[in-house]
Write a protein that holds these residues in place. Structure first.
Motif, short mmCIF file in Angstrom:
data_model
loop_
_atom_site.label_atom_id
_atom_site.label_comp_id
_atom_site.label_asym_id
_atom_site.label_seq_id
_atom_site.Cartn_x
_atom_site.Cartn_y
_atom_site.Cartn_z
N PHE A 35 -3.21 18.39 -15.48
CA PHE A 35 -2.24 17.92 -14.51
C PHE A 35 -2.77 18.27 -13.16
CE2 PHE A 35 -0.42 20.16 -18.47
CZ PHE A 35 0.54 19.54 -18.42
N THR A 36 -2.22 17.75 -12.21
CA THR A 36 -2.53 17.63 -10.73
C THR A 36 -1.43 17.78 -9.92
OG1 THR A 36 -4.17 16.71 -9.32
CG2 THR A 36 -2.77 14.97 -10.30
N VAL A 37 -1.52 17.60 -8.49
CA VAL A 37 -0.59 17.78 -7.60
C VAL A 37 -0.45 16.19 -6.93
CG1 VAL A 37 0.46 18.83 -5.46
CG2 VAL A 37 -1.19 20.16 -7.04
N ALA A 38 1.11 15.91 -6.69
CA ALA A 38 1.06 14.55 -6.30
C ALA A 38 2.21 14.61 -5.05
CB ALA A 38 1.60 13.67 -7.29
N ASN A 39 2.35 14.08 -4.14
CA ASN A 39 3.32 13.54 -3.21
C ASN A 39 3.86 12.36 -3.36
OD1 ASN A 39 4.99 13.61 -0.96
ND2 ASN A 39 3.40 14.35 0.68
N ASP A 40 4.97 12.22 -3.72
CA ASP A 40 5.77 10.95 -3.88
C ASP A 40 6.37 10.78 -2.56
OD1 ASP A 40 7.22 8.74 -4.67
OD2 ASP A 40 8.66 9.62 -5.97
N VAL A 41 5.32 10.04 -1.67
CA VAL A 41 6.23 9.79 -0.40
C VAL A 41 7.12 8.57 -0.50
CG1 VAL A 41 5.28 9.09 2.11
CG2 VAL A 41 3.93 10.37 0.51
N SER A 42 8.14 8.69 0.23
CA SER A 42 9.15 7.81 -0.03
C SER A 42 9.71 7.27 1.36
CB SER A 42 10.38 8.41 -0.78
OG SER A 42 9.95 8.96 -1.90
N ALA A 43 9.95 5.94 1.53
CA ALA A 43 10.67 5.46 2.73
C ALA A 43 12.04 5.07 2.33
CB ALA A 43 10.02 4.09 3.04
N ARG A 44 13.06 6.04 2.76
CA ARG A 44 14.30 6.12 2.31
C ARG A 44 15.12 4.90 2.74
NH1 ARG A 44 13.50 9.70 -1.71
NH2 ARG A 44 13.03 11.90 -0.82
N ASP A 45 14.83 4.34 3.69
CA ASP A 45 15.56 3.26 4.17
C ASP A 45 15.39 1.91 3.18
OD1 ASP A 45 12.88 3.15 4.95
OD2 ASP A 45 13.54 2.69 7.04
N TRP A 46 14.30 1.90 2.63
CA TRP A 46 13.83 0.88 1.88
C TRP A 46 14.21 1.20 0.39
CZ3 TRP A 46 12.42 -4.10 2.49
CH2 TRP A 46 12.08 -4.40 3.66
N GLN A 47 14.13 2.56 -0.13
CA GLN A 47 14.73 3.01 -1.16
C GLN A 47 16.28 2.97 -1.46
OE1 GLN A 47 13.99 7.40 -2.18
NE2 GLN A 47 14.74 7.14 -3.90
N MET A 48 16.97 3.26 -0.33
CA MET A 48 18.48 3.48 -0.61
C MET A 48 19.36 2.37 -0.07
SD MET A 48 18.54 7.62 0.25
CE MET A 48 18.02 8.92 -0.80
N ARG A 49 18.70 1.54 0.72
CA ARG A 49 19.49 0.30 1.46
C ARG A 49 18.97 -0.84 1.37
NH1 ARG A 49 19.43 4.49 5.22
NH2 ARG A 49 18.22 3.19 6.56
N ARG A 50 17.91 -1.11 1.45
CA ARG A 50 17.34 -2.42 1.44
C ARG A 50 16.64 -2.83 0.19
NH1 ARG A 50 13.76 -3.19 7.16
NH2 ARG A 50 14.29 -5.22 6.28
N ASN A 51 16.25 -3.88 0.04
CA ASN A 51 15.63 -4.60 -1.41
C ASN A 51 16.44 -4.52 -2.47
OD1 ASN A 51 13.52 -5.66 -2.73
ND2 ASN A 51 13.09 -3.76 -3.61
N GLY A 52 17.88 -4.69 -2.19
CA GLY A 52 19.03 -4.54 -3.24
C GLY A 52 18.99 -3.07 -3.85
N ARG A 53 18.52 -2.08 -2.96
CA ARG A 53 18.73 -0.81 -3.49
C ARG A 53 17.72 -0.55 -4.78
NH1 ARG A 53 24.87 1.36 -2.80
NH2 ARG A 53 25.13 0.82 -0.55
N GLN A 54 16.73 -1.41 -4.98
CA GLN A 54 15.71 -1.30 -6.12
C GLN A 54 14.62 -0.13 -5.53
OE1 GLN A 54 15.51 -2.42 -9.05
NE2 GLN A 54 17.26 -3.52 -9.04
N TRP A 55 14.34 0.80 -6.01
CA TRP A 55 13.48 1.85 -5.34
C TRP A 55 11.91 1.41 -5.10
CZ3 TRP A 55 14.73 7.19 -7.93
CH2 TRP A 55 16.18 7.68 -7.67
N LEU A 56 11.49 0.40 -5.83
CA LEU A 56 10.01 0.09 -6.01
C LEU A 56 9.36 -0.09 -4.37
CD1 LEU A 56 7.46 -0.48 -7.59
CD2 LEU A 56 8.07 -2.83 -7.33
N LEU A 57 9.92 -0.72 -3.39
CA LEU A 57 9.25 -0.99 -2.33
C LEU A 57 9.39 0.17 -1.50
CD1 LEU A 57 10.28 -4.62 -1.11
CD2 LEU A 57 8.17 -3.93 -2.31
N GLY A 58 10.42 1.00 -1.68
CA GLY A 58 10.41 2.07 -0.74
C GLY A 58 9.65 3.44 -1.18
#
Length: 229
Positions: A100-123
């Motif tokens: 196991f290790t530590v991760a930071n799932d950094v997220s661009a919420r505008d791209w995750q939640m509103r753009r790109n058809g609300r597909q999460w990948l790009l964000g």
């Protein structure tokens, strides 16, 4: 032997896995994270992915994209696959985990939640959006991976403070579930979800800006610290 040592201050730690075949992620996998959003607890794991090119070192910079104004943090327990498998039984799932290790799932919420058809990948998958480290701790060295405190601080202010006992689906269940769809191979990384305290669900929302320092730490696994640039 102790004869070949490098001073920590003279070395740059890279991500412990730099070019995996797959980076598999789990959404909505802490009870408190579901509560802060006001959503129901999932009946099945919610799976998405990040590209391996998003991986960066445990103390490297997070590059703030010009295309986003809503950058967020997510401290996560990451499991590293050590043994190939498909259709893995839950009872045998940990045999396929190296550690196991530590991760930071950094997220661009505008791209995750509103753009790109609300597909999460790009964000989720801009370059540097997956700081990882500082090392892989083998599963034998962890007393109970489902009872570790997990925390994230921004500029020294505690934002997330929870425990892996609040996971909805534990590591064996996740490994077994994912292996129903894809063959897991050594080096694959499985991010297991984040607890409550992310920026987007605060009142008012809080997002990362250039110059911020994000520290993610998990008991027994260590600490990663990244500056936003």
């Amino acid at each position: 032997s102790g004869q070949h040592r490098v001073l920590r201050a003279t070395a740059q730690l890279l991500a412990p896995v730099g070019d995996p075949e797959k980076v598999i992620c789990v959404g909505l996998n802490y009870h408190d994270h579901c509560q802060e959003q006001g959503v129901k607890v999932p009946k099945e794991p919610l799976i998405f992915s990040k590209f391996p090119s998003s991986i960066t070192g445990p103390f490297d910079d997070i590059v703030h994209p010009q295309d986003s104004s809503e950058l967020d943090w997510e401290v996560e327990l990451a499991a590293i696959i050590g043994k190939r498998g498909r259709h893995i039984e839950e009872a045998a799932a940990l045999e396929h985990v190296l550690g196991f290790t530590v991760a930071n799932d950094v997220s661009a919420r505008d791209w995750q939640m509103r753009r790109n058809g609300r597909q999460w990948l790009l964000g989720k998958t801009f370059d540097t959006f997956c700081p990882l480290g500082p090392a892989i701790v083998t599963k034998e060295a962890v007393a109970d991976v489902h009872n570790l405190w997990i925390r994230c601080s921004v500029n020294g202010h505690r934002m997330q403070d929870s425990n892996t006992r609040h996971l909805i689906f534990g590591v064996p269940a996740l490994v077994a579930w994912v292996s129903r769809f894809v063959t897991l191979v050594p080096g694959d990384i499985l991010l297991t979800g984040t607890p409550a305290g992310v920026g987007v669900f605060r009142e008012p929302p809080v997002f990362l800006k250039r110059g911020d320092e994000v520290q993610c730490e998990i008991e027994e696994l260590g600490t990663i610290c990244n500056q936003v640039v």
